[in-house]
Design a protein around this motif. Structure first.
Motif, PDB file in Angstrom:
ATOM      1  N   VAL A 124       0.049  -4.041   4.173  1.00  0.00           N
ATOM      2  CA  VAL A 124      -0.131  -2.626   4.494  1.00  0.00           C
ATOM      3  C   VAL A 124       1.244  -2.116   4.933  1.00  0.00           C
ATOM      4  N   THR A 144       0.847  -1.188   0.000  1.00  0.00           N
ATOM      5  CA  THR A 144       0.000   0.000   0.000  1.00  0.00           C
ATOM      6  C   THR A 144       0.888   1.246   0.000  1.00  0.00           C
ATOM      7  N   ASP A 198      -8.377   2.010  -4.148  1.00  0.00           N
ATOM      8  CA  ASP A 198      -9.545   1.392  -3.525  1.00  0.00           C
ATOM      9  C   ASP A 198     -10.778   2.257  -3.715  1.00  0.00           C
ATOM     10  N   VAL A 239      -7.748  -9.844  -4.536  1.00  0.00           N
ATOM     11  CA  VAL A 239      -7.098  -9.891  -3.225  1.00  0.00           C
ATOM     12  C   VAL A 239      -7.848 -10.902  -2.366  1.00  0.00           C
ATOM     13  N   LEU A 256      -1.020  -0.197  -4.050  1.00  0.00           N
ATOM     14  CA  LEU A 256      -2.446  -0.082  -3.739  1.00  0.00           C
ATOM     15  C   LEU A 256      -2.648   1.145  -2.854  1.00  0.00           C
ATOM     16  N   TYR A 299       0.229   5.762   0.170  1.00  0.00           N
ATOM     17  CA  TYR A 299      -0.807   6.782   0.323  1.00  0.00           C
ATOM     18  C   TYR A 299      -0.283   8.193   0.060  1.00  0.00           C
ATOM     19  N   ILE A 303      -3.185 -11.612   1.384  1.00  0.00           N
ATOM     20  CA  ILE A 303      -2.760 -10.893   2.599  1.00  0.00           C
ATOM     21  C   ILE A 303      -3.291 -11.739   3.747  1.00  0.00           C
ATOM     22  N   VAL A 358       0.308  -8.914  -0.751  1.00  0.00           N
ATOM     23  CA  VAL A 358       0.207  -7.482  -0.462  1.00  0.00           C
ATOM     24  C   VAL A 358       0.260  -7.301   1.049  1.00  0.00           C
ATOM     25  N   HIS A 376     -11.809  -8.277  -4.191  1.00  0.00           N
ATOM     26  CA  HIS A 376     -11.297  -8.419  -2.823  1.00  0.00           C
ATOM     27  C   HIS A 376     -12.262  -9.320  -2.065  1.00  0.00           C
ATOM     28  N   GLY A 381      -4.788   1.970  -0.679  1.00  0.00           N
ATOM     29  CA  GLY A 381      -5.844   1.231   0.017  1.00  0.00           C
ATOM     30  C   GLY A 381      -6.680   2.166   0.880  1.00  0.00           C
ATOM     31  N   ASP A 382      -7.920   1.751   1.146  1.00  0.00           N
ATOM     32  CA  ASP A 382      -8.720   2.550   2.080  1.00  0.00           C
ATOM     33  C   ASP A 382      -8.286   2.280   3.524  1.00  0.00           C
ATOM     34  N   SER A 383      -7.285   1.397   3.691  1.00  0.00           N
ATOM     35  CA  SER A 383      -6.620   1.275   4.995  1.00  0.00           C
ATOM     36  C   SER A 383      -6.030   2.632   5.380  1.00  0.00           C
ATOM     37  N   GLU A 418      -7.994 -11.922   1.477  1.00  0.00           N
ATOM     38  CA  GLU A 418      -7.519 -11.452   2.781  1.00  0.00           C
ATOM     39  C   GLU A 418      -7.975 -12.385   3.902  1.00  0.00           C
ATOM     40  N   LYS A 444     -10.069  -1.078  -7.037  1.00  0.00           N
ATOM     41  CA  LYS A 444     -10.358  -2.317  -6.312  1.00  0.00           C
ATOM     42  C   LYS A 444     -11.654  -2.120  -5.522  1.00  0.00           C
TER      43      LYS A 444
HETATM   44  O1  KIV Z   1      -7.045  -1.092   2.092  1.00  0.00           O
HETATM   45  C1  KIV Z   1      -6.109  -1.889   2.029  1.00  0.00           C
HETATM   46  O2  KIV Z   1      -4.973  -1.629   2.399  1.00  0.00           O
HETATM   47  C2  KIV Z   1      -6.406  -3.218   1.488  1.00  0.00           C
HETATM   48  C3  KIV Z   1      -5.364  -4.268   1.694  1.00  0.00           C
HETATM   49  C4  KIV Z   1      -5.501  -4.818   3.062  1.00  0.00           C
HETATM   50  C5  KIV Z   1      -5.443  -5.336   0.664  1.00  0.00           C
HETATM   51  O3  KIV Z   1      -7.454  -3.446   0.955  1.00  0.00           O
END
Ligand code: KIV
Length: 278
Positions: free
Chosen positions: A216, A23, A84, A181, A42, A25, A204, A214, A138, A44-46, A183, A114
């Motif tokens: 984070v 990931t 995401d 993905v 990615l 950002y 993951i 993948v 996912h 990611g929305d994480s 998870e 994603k």
């Molecule tokens: O948002 C994210 O980081 C994810 C990963 C956990 C695959 O979707």
């Protein structure tokens, strides 16, 4: 240098070469990942949890995702960037899903999107793909459904659940997803899905048998004090970060920063202590 293309990811998969993804950002993280030759990033929305300080990913908005996708894209030249789709950006209707996927590509600059879920989102996946936007699926632990799942535990633990997940994966593939993905599922499930599908699986917490992995980035770099059990900490960057900030704090407090060599002096004469020239 050109960005990696979907066909190159496909070739890597067909050659049986594992696919690394992390990931990213923001600009510094994205640049570091690019320098490390990571082919897939990615956004990611994480993001919501590891950068924005929310308790879950549910609070992340399209505006958040666009802003952070833009930063990741601006800072890099080569990785393939997947953004995401945040909670409620694709669940409401097919047309909203197309419009929001389009915004992540058109304004954010992502190469693909994603989204989470199986059978229920297949019509969205196929509609977005038909618009010309590659989609990554996912399955397994889908954090946007945390309240329905009752937490962040492992999924597909029983034969019935594993069979359901496999079916959903096949439906996503048929809908046009270019990768999925997986998870937090048992290794056997990761392996079964990977062997059945003809598109890459990116795991993951899904064991060793998926087509790629993948993580984070904040978890693998040691910023999360309680990462999931499957996370390997490839570095502990939090400790040196805190130490550096503490050293700065102490230096300023003690009056030792800036030191003489770190001070820029006026090059013209007659500059008095008040900072005004005479
Ligand atoms: O948002 C994210 O980081 C994810 C990963 C956990 C695959 O979707």
């Amino acid at each position: 240098m050109a960005r990696l293309r979907l066909s190159q990811i496909r070739s890597r998969y067909e050659a049986g070469q594992p696919i690394p993804m992390v990931t990213a950002y923001d600009a510094p993280l994205a640049q570091a990942a690019e320098e490390a030759d990571i082919p897939l990033l990615l956004v990611g929305d994480s993001l919501g949890m590891v950068v924005l300080g929310y308790e879950s990913t549910l609070q992340v908005t399209m505006e958040d995702m666009i802003r952070h996708t833009q930063a990741t894209v601006r800072a890099t030249e080569t990785p393939f960037i997947v953004a995401d789709m945040p909670f409620l950006s694709y669940q409401v209707s097919v047309s909203e899903a197309i419009a929001n996927a389009g915004r992540l590509v058109q304004i954010g600059g992502a190469q693909a999107v994603k989204l989470e879920g199986g059978t229920a989102v297949c019509d969205r996946v196929s509609a977005i793909v038909q618009t010309g936007i590659p989609v990554m699926g996912h399955l397994g632990l889908t954090p946007q459904s945390v309240h329905q799942l009752g937490g962040y535990g492992m999924q597909a633990r029983t034969e019935v659940e594993a069979e359901k997940l496999l079916e959903a994966a096949q439906q996503l593939e048929a809908a046009g997803a270019f990768a999925i993905v997986l998870e937090s599922v048992p290794e056997e499930v990761g392996e079964r899905v990977t062997k059945t599908l003809h598109i890459p699986t990116i795991g993951i917490g899904a064991g060793r048998k998926t087509s790629g992995q993948v993580l984070v980035t904040h978890d693998m770099l040691g910023f999360n004090p309680r990462p999931a059990k499957f996370v390997r900490r490839f570095a502990d960057l939090r400790t040196p970060l805190v130490e550096a900030l503490r050293a700065y704090n102490e230096a300023v407090t003690a009056g030792t920063f800036p030191a003489e060599a770190e001070v820029r002096h006026a090059s013209f004469p007659n500059f008095n202590d008040a900072g005004t020239s005479q």
